[in-house]
Structure formats: structure tokens, C-alpha cells
Design a protein around this motif. Structure first.
Motif, PDB file in Angstrom:
ATOM      1  N   ALA A  49       0.826  -1.205   0.000  1.00 50.63           N
ATOM      2  CA  ALA A  49       0.000   0.000   0.000  1.00 50.63           C
ATOM      3  C   ALA A  49       0.861   1.257   0.000  1.00 50.63           C
ATOM      4  O   ALA A  49       0.550   2.250  -0.690  1.00 50.63           O
ATOM      5  N   LYS A  50       1.957   1.264   0.756  1.00 51.95           N
ATOM      6  CA  LYS A  50       2.868   2.419   0.741  1.00 51.95           C
ATOM      7  C   LYS A  50       3.547   2.566  -0.613  1.00 51.95           C
ATOM      8  O   LYS A  50       3.766   3.681  -1.103  1.00 51.95           O
ATOM      9  N   GLU A  51       3.878   1.425  -1.211  1.00 52.71           N
ATOM     10  CA  GLU A  51       4.598   1.479  -2.491  1.00 52.71           C
ATOM     11  C   GLU A  51       3.709   1.939  -3.624  1.00 52.71           C
ATOM     12  O   GLU A  51       4.144   2.702  -4.504  1.00 52.71           O
ATOM     13  N   TRP A  52       2.430   1.508  -3.647  1.00 55.53           N
ATOM     14  CA  TRP A  52       1.540   1.806  -4.774  1.00 55.53           C
ATOM     15  C   TRP A  52       0.506   2.881  -4.459  1.00 55.53           C
ATOM     16  O   TRP A  52      -0.476   3.020  -5.197  1.00 55.53           O
ATOM     17  N   HIS A  53       0.696   3.618  -3.373  1.00 57.58           N
ATOM     18  CA  HIS A  53      -0.253   4.697  -3.087  1.00 57.58           C
ATOM     19  C   HIS A  53      -0.158   5.756  -4.181  1.00 57.58           C
ATOM     20  O   HIS A  53       0.941   6.161  -4.577  1.00 57.58           O
ATOM     21  N   PRO A  54      -1.295   6.206  -4.694  1.00 55.22           N
ATOM     22  CA  PRO A  54      -1.258   7.170  -5.818  1.00 55.22           C
ATOM     23  C   PRO A  54      -0.517   8.458  -5.491  1.00 55.22           C
ATOM     24  O   PRO A  54       0.011   9.107  -6.399  1.00 55.22           O
ATOM     25  N   ASP A  55      -0.446   8.857  -4.211  1.00 55.05           N
ATOM     26  CA  ASP A  55       0.272  10.080  -3.862  1.00 55.05           C
ATOM     27  C   ASP A  55       1.780   9.903  -3.929  1.00 55.05           C
ATOM     28  O   ASP A  55       2.516  10.886  -4.070  1.00 55.05           O
TER      29      ASP A  55
END
Length: 798
Positions: A49-55
Motif C-alpha cells: 500500500a505504501k509502495e503503490w499509493h497514488p500520492d
């Protein structure tokens, strides 16, 4: 920034609605195996989730990938949905094959006051059922929250159903249990066994109401009733880890408060009791990874020095927290009963040593927390050490820096031999030789869980091997080498402060960056040590149980069994001594009488009686029911040879008391033998050749009046598979033929017109009894042919 985050959330919701839960393999999406536990799934989800977060990720597919990861985690974190996917491949919760869940929204669980309805209007049994509904949880909540949190927080879960009268009667006891344990930090909940049947089956709950204690992800079922609150609390005490709280006296207090090699703060609980209160035991279980607890009984004479040492008042409960940098307590609290909230606040503020060791991943997360924003970065100064004894003074100097450190700077040390992967990652990332890392200090900034930025201090932390301990302390008398040591130490401290001050600037970048694995848990025991510890735990728990009044009945049963076994062994010993005495007396008499044998002793032989008129009544007519007489027909010429072979064949049956063995001389008793055959065959006249009768064996059953016959030429022995047909022809078809006994082979007439006639080979005298062993087996099986007689003929004396 807020508008951007809101747009991302709306986009995620929209994509989730469009996809409609139609995802691929959730295990492949999260990168975990099919047997992964819930903590492993959570860890993989957080990282992805941290790696692929849009932000944070500029990839054009980052948004869809983020939604896919979220859906995969939601599926695998739900036990029922995960089981449905593993068994049937169902990923859509609204699928027609998926079981509809029970709606718990009407229960209003976890309200601020779960007993608000216990007022003047509390009258009916329905309100008792409402008590269970108030605290009812689903299987998902049980596994994701209660079971996972039981590693640090014990839980009591009651399984119930709606139409259960025992559950209604237990409502008052459950209410008292909640009132007593909820303030102590224990999680209390209920599970509807009818709605969550799979959860009840998985934990072995076969009836309701059923109380379970959950500790460290282990479910223990309480099998007694809920009426006795002390028994439930005692059951909880026995399920806590072995030696969770150590007992202290004046003799072992010094070894306990001076040993900080376990990297834990010391907590001393003082009470005027012989056993620690449950509230302190629960607190010790919650902080067992960071704090080592010990109990001091103020009523014991062996604790007076310890009580005076820490100035403890005997009328109040006291908790003392000790750290490694000072013999004085770092925190103290005294009151009649220390509230659980006060215990937690005090321990949370002092749960780490002044200079902790990076001995596990949890310690690293506390000492060096993750902070990805450069403006608020936190630095951790770590000393590479070999062991505490060699670097004792270096660690002491580091503690002085740790006491004066600001909130954004932490100090710690690590053993190079205990964390080889961590040290290798630091050395490989900076290109430094592993052999030169000892006494070096590395400044770490953890931007992510597995990625760190760091920089080495150029100066090695100084040591003085030849210096006296008093010379190494500030303000003491110093020699020349000690002065040089303090100069190098001050220079190293100034260089470290400058390095830390520079790296705290938001614009500064550390020199090196690397990825690290999780630290090894140094406190984790191996399989062999766990087995030995478990064995010691069982033995000590059993010894402790025998010292209580609960073991009185068990001791009485064990004593009774031991007494019975001892009495039995004593009686067996006396019998064995008596038998040995009798044997010795027999041996003495045998030696006195020489080679003479006692007539009363059993002779190892088998007697063969001669069937003649004098013994006819005893061997045949007066035999008891169930007894048989086995008779061999011989003549004077074949007597010696056939009797020897007959004796050898029937020897295994010598101990059978229903068998009597005899022989018949055919020259003297041929008429009796002919009349027996004639009565059984029903013929008129029968010519019998005495010589052909030799080797015949008769098995007489005097009481039932029948006999079975063996002869080498008898069809029953020559051709077993044609025996019945030949008997039928001989007995039925030739009933009027005076030669009806020819089938036995006793006549001298060799003529036979039967085309199925069987002409056996020539028989010698020594081969007449070759088939007797097999015939005896069939005789005792009951498969031989029986020839019945009306009476036994007389045997005349010649």
C-alpha cells in the motif's frame, strides 16, 4: 493537499464499484503463500500500500493496482471469505454461493456503558439475553482483534445461544465477571455459537454456555460452571506463561536488579500477600517483552532488607521501576491498589532502558521509529559492540549522552554476532570491511520499514585497556594514558554531536542507503530449549499443585494406588520366595535319593494301553462324555514299528485330558473289529482279512456311539475330493453286497468293474501311517466322516 487526498479516496471508491470484487488471485497480488498468517498478510499489505499509493507512485497504473491490493487484503483478512475462496474460488461476497452473515447492528455492541439497562426496569429474561447481545462479536472481529491482541491482552469469550436456559441462568455470573475483570484490562466478549458455528467447532466448543480464556493466541476452555468467580480467576492464573513474575527475597534480589543482559527494565511489585494480585499479573503479561517483573512478599521475613532498601511502606502496594544506569528507582508509585491505568502510564514512560540494545525488530521500531518526512526525521546513534563486559565503559559513556539527548535523537547499541544480517547490510551498503566495524558508531534514519539512510562516524569510539576504572571516570586521579583517553573521548563526542546536528537539517542527505531485513529476536528460544523449559514448567507446576488443598483428593488416589501396587508386589515376592524354597527342598531330596525319582512327580511320557477284554469297559464303555479313544490296529509282526511311529505322531496331543491312546492286536480281537464294522455299514456278511487291517486307526466316541476311521487305502485318505461320492456308492448302491466293506480295502477281492475305480500304489508297512497327521487335524476340526453304531459289541477273552 486535502482536495487531492479527497479525490484519491473518491477515485478508489469508484474503481471498487466498477470492478465489483472481480479480482485475481489475492495471494499473488499480495505476494504471500496460501498458508500465510494474518500478521504476514497485514505486513505485506502495508508495504504494498505504501509502495503503490497514488500520492507516492507516479505509475499510471498505480491507482488500479492500489485498489486491487486493497481488495485482496479485505478478502484474505476475513476468515470466512478466505475459506470460501480457498474451497470454491469465490471472490465476490454477494455471490449466490456465499453464506449470508448475521446482522449484529441491532445489538449495539461496545457501548460506553454495557450495563446501562441494569436499572429499576431490569426484570425479564430477555434483558439477560440482551446482556450477551451487547458484547457479541463476529468471527472476523474475534480473529482480527481479540485473537491478535491476546498476545499482550488476555481475553475472556463466552459462547452462547438465544434459546439456552443455562445461558440465561449464567447472565448474573457473567455480569459479575465483566465488572471484576474489565477494569483490569481484560477483553470480554461473547460469541453466538449458532451464528458463528464454524468458529465454535474450530475451538472445540461443543456446548453452551462455554467460557474460553485466550492468552497468546491460545484458546483454553473452562469446563466448570460460571457460578464461582474465584475458580475462574484461578484458572486464568494457571494459563499465564511460566514464571511470568519472579519471586524475590533478600538472597536473590541483587542478581535480579543487576542483570540487564535481557535488555528489559526491572519492575518490583511489593504487596502484603503471598501471591501477586491478578491486576499486576495482567500488567506483567502485557509488558513482558519490555519489562521483567518480580514480586516481593512483605509478610515474609526474607524480604525485610529489600523492603528497607527501597523504602517501601508495608501498608500499601508499591511498584518500583529500575534501569541500568542507576541503583536508584527511575519511577515509584504507592497506593492501596495501584490502578491499571496508572500502571500503564508509568510503564509506558519507562519501558526502555537508558541505552537499549537492538535485540529484536520491536525494539528497533520503538528506539528508531519510522519517519519518512525529512523535516521531522529522527536519528538513532548505534554503537557496534562485541559484548557488554568488553564494552562496559564505552556503553557507560554512551548512556551519559543518551540521558542528555533530545526527543529526536536516540542512542542504542547492537551485538555484531547476534545481528549478522543487519551488520552485513550496513557494511555492504557503505563498502566498509566487516572486521573494522567494532567500536564504530552509525547514525540511522529509518525512512521506511526496510530502507534506511545512514552515515558512519569517522572517529572510532575510544577505549583504554590499561587504564584503571577510577582513572576512566571523570573527576578521578588520571595517569598520562587516561588523560589521552579522555581527550580522544571528548573529541569523539564533539564529532558525533556535529554529525547529528548536520543530519537533522531537512536539506542534508545521509551518505549511504540500504535495505535491511527484520532483526533476529535474541530472546527467542530454540526447539530443544523450549522442550526443556516446558518439561521444567510441568514438573514445577505439578509440585506447586501438590502443595495446595486442591491436590488432596489426587494425593489420596495416588497413595491408594501405590499401596495396592506395593501390596501386590509384596505378595508376588512372598510367592516367589516360597516357590524357590520348595524347589530347593525338592532338589535336596533328589540329591539325597540319588538317581531315584519320586513316584508323585509327573513323568514326561505318554502311555499306550492295549485294548483287550480286561480294559474294554474302562477304555470304551465307561468313558466320560466328551472323551475319545484313539486305537491303532496292529499285529505281532508290525507291532514294534507301527507303535513307535504312532507314538511319535500323537505325542503333541499327550496333554489333552479328553484323549486316550491305545492299540488293538488284530489276531486276538478280529471278531470284535469285524462286528464294529458290520454294525456301522449295515451289511449282512463281511469277510475281513486280518493282514489288510494293520495300520487302521479308530477314533472311538463311546458316549455318542460313533467312530471315525483312518486307513491308507480308505477313500477319505487316498482321494479326499472323491471321498463322499465313493462312500455314497459303497454304502448306498451296494448296500446288499456282502463285499460292502471293500471301500476300506480290508477284503482280498481285487475285482472291481467301476470305471472310476482308483487303484492306489503299492503300500509298504512303514508308509501305512504317513497320512495320519493330516487325518488327525481333520478329526479335531470335525470334517471326517462319522460311522454310527447302535451299541458297542462285547470283546471276548481268548
Amino acid at each position: 493537499m486535502q482536495w487531492k487526498g479527497l479525490c484519491v479516496l473518491l477515485l478508489v471508491a469508484a474503481v471498487s464499484t466498477i470492478l465489483g470484487q472481480n479480482i485475481g488471485d489475492p495471494y499473488k497480488i499480495l505476494g504471500v503463500h496460501r498458508r500465510a498468517s494474518l500478521p504476514e498478510i497485514r505486513k505485506a499489505y502495508r508495504q504494498l500500500a505504501k509502495e503503490w499509493h497514488p500520492d507516492k507512485n507516479e505509475d499510471p497504473n498505480a491507482e488500479s493496482r492500489f485498489v486491487e491490493i486493497k481488495q485482496a487484503y479485505e478478502l484474505l483478512s476475513d476468515t470466512e471469505r478466505r475459506q470460501a475462496y480457498d474451497l470454491y474460488g469465490i471472490t465476490n461476497e454477494d455471490d449466490h454461493m456465499y453464506k449470508q452473515r448475521h446482522d449484529y447492528s441491532q445489538y449495539g455492541r461496545f457501548s460506553y456503558d454495557p450495563f446501562e439497562y441494569f436499572s429499576t426496569h431490569f426484570r425479564t429474561q430477555d434483558q439477560d439475553i440482551t446482556l450477551f447481545h451487547k458484547l457479541s462479536v463476529t468471527a472476523k472481529h474475534f480473529e482480527n482483534n481479540i485473537l491478535e491482541k491476546s498476545v499482550h491482552t488476555p481475553a475472556l469469550v463466552l459462547f452462547y445461544t438465544d434459546w439456552c436456559f443455562d445461558c440465561v441462568r449464567s447472565a448474573t455470573a457473567w455480569r459479575r465477571l465483566v465488572e471484576a475483570l474489565q477494569p483490569l484490562g481484560v477483553t470480554l466478549a461473547t460469541v453466538h455459537a449458532g451464528h458463528e458455528a464454524s468458529l465454535a467447532r474450530r475451538f472445540g466448543v461443543h456446548g453452551v454456555p462455554s467460557l474460553t480464556v485466550i492468552l497468546d493466541k491460545q484458546v483454553h476452555i473452562y469446563k466448570e460452571g460460571l457460578s464461582s468467580l474465584p475458580r475462574i480467576l484461578e484458572f486464568m492464573r494457571w494459563k499465564f506463561p511460566y514464571k511470568l513474575v519472579r519471586g524475590l527475597t533478600d538472597s536473590n534480589v541483587d542478581s535480579f536488579v543487576s542483570d540487564f543482559e535481557d535488555n528489559r527494565v526491572k519492575a518490583l511489585i511489593f504487596e502484603e500477600r503471598q501471591s501477586i494480585r491478578l491486576r499486576y499479573l495482567i500488567t506483567a503479561f502485557h509488558y513482558r517483552d519490555r519489562v521483567s517483573f518480580a514480586f516481593v512478599d512483605l509478610t515474609s521475613r526474607d524480604t525485610q532488607n529489600t523492603t528497607a532498601r527501597y523504602k517501601v511502606q508495608r501498608s500499601m502496594d508499591t511498584m518500583v521501576l529500575l534501569k541500568e544506569d542507576s541503583p536508584e528507582p527511575s519511577a515509584t508509585v504507592s497506593t492501596n491498589e495501584i490502578p491499571t491505568e496508572t500502571l500503564h502510564q508509568l510503564i509506558e514512560a519507562n519501558q526502555m532502558l537508558t541505552l537499549p540494545r537492538l535485540s529484536s525488530q520491536s525494539v528497533l521500531d520503538i528506539v528508531c521509529p519510522i519517519e519518512w518526512r525529512a523535516a521531522r526525521r529522527r536519528l538513532c546513534c548505534v554503537l557496534i559492540a562485541r559484548d557488554a563486559h568488553t564494552h562496559a565503559h564505552s556503553l557507560a559513556q554512551m548512556r551519559t549522552l543518551a540521558r542528555r539527548a533530545s526527543e529526536r535523537i536516540r542512542y542504542a547499541y547492537v551485538y555484531a554476532h547476534a545481528q549478522p544480517d543487519f551488520i552485513h547490510a550496513l557494511a555492504n551498503g557503505s563498502g566498509i570491511d566487516m572486521t573494522t566495524l567494532e567500536h564504530r558508531i552509525v547514525v540511522i534514519w529509518r525512512r521506511e520499514a526496510t530502507r534506511i539512510h545512514y552515515e558512519w562516524l569517522n572517529e572510532t569510539w575510544p577505549t583504554c585497556v590499561s587504564c584503571h576504572p577510577d582513572e576512566m571516570e571523570e573527576g578521578g586521579a588520571k595517569g598520562e594514558e587516561a588523560i589521552r583517553y579522555h581527550e580522544r573521548l571528548n573529541e569523539t563526542k564533539r564529532a558525533l554531536e556535529q554529525l547529528v546536528k548536520r543530519l537533522l537539517k531537512p536539506t542534508e542527505v545521509a551518505a549511504y542507503e540500504t535495505r535491511v531485513q527484520e532483526l533476529v529476536d535474541e530472546a527467542a528460544a530454540g526447539a530443544v530449549w523450549r522442550a526443556v523449559s516446558r518439561l521444567c514448567e510441568w514438573s514445577e507446576r505439578a509440585f506447586s499443585a501438590f502443595r495446595t488443598h486442591h491436590a488432596l483428593s489426587a494425593l489420596s488416589v495416588l497413595a491408594t494406588v501405590a499401596l495396592v501396587l506395593a501390596a501386590g508386589y509384596f505378595m508376588a515376592y512372598l510367592i516367589r520366595v516360597e516357590e524357590e524354597s520348595v524347589q530347593r527342598q525338592k532338589e535336596q531330596r533328589r540329591q539325597q535319593n540319588g538317581a531315584k525319582r519320586n513316584n508323585n512327580e509327573t513323568q514326561p511320557e505318554m502311555r499306550l494301553h492295549e485294548l483287550r477284554a480286561e480294559k474294554y469297559n474302562g477304555l470304551v464303555r465307561l468313558q466320560k462324555p466328551g472323551c475319545r479313544t484313539i486305537v491303532l490296529v496292529v499285529d505281532m509282526q508290525s507291532r514294534v514299528q507301527l507303535l513307535s511311529k504312532f507314538h511319535k505322531i500323537v505325542w503333541p496331543y499327550r496333554k489333552n485330558k479328553t484323549l486316550v491312546f491305545a492299540y488293538l492286536c488284530v489276531e486276538r480281537n478280529l471278531e470284535w473289529f469285524r462286528r464294529v464294522l458290520l454294525l456301522s455299514l449295515g451289511g449282512g456278511e463281511l469277510r475281513v482279512n486280518a493282514r489288510n487291517c494293520v495300520g487302521t486307526v479308530l477314533a472311538l466316541n463311546p458316549h455318542r456311539k460313533y467312530f471315525c476311521i483312518y486307513h491308507a487305502k480308505h477313500p477319505e485318505c487316498t482321494k479326499p475330493h472323491k471321498r463322499m461320492s465313493r462312500m455314497t456308492v459303497s454304502l448306498g448302491g451296494r448296500a446288499a453286497d456282502p463285499e460292502a466293506g471293500a471301500f476300506i480295502g480290508f477284503t482280498t477281492d481285487p475285482d472291481s468293474s467301476d470305471e472310476d475305480h482308483y487303484d492306489p500304489p503299492l503300500l509298504l508297512q512303514e508308509n501305512l501311517l504317513d497320512g495320519l497327521e493330516n487325518w488327525l487335524d481333520r478329526l479335531f476340526e470335525g470334517s471326517t466322516h462319522r460311522y454310527f453304531v447302535n451299541y458297542w459289541p462285547d470283546m471276548t477273552t481268548k
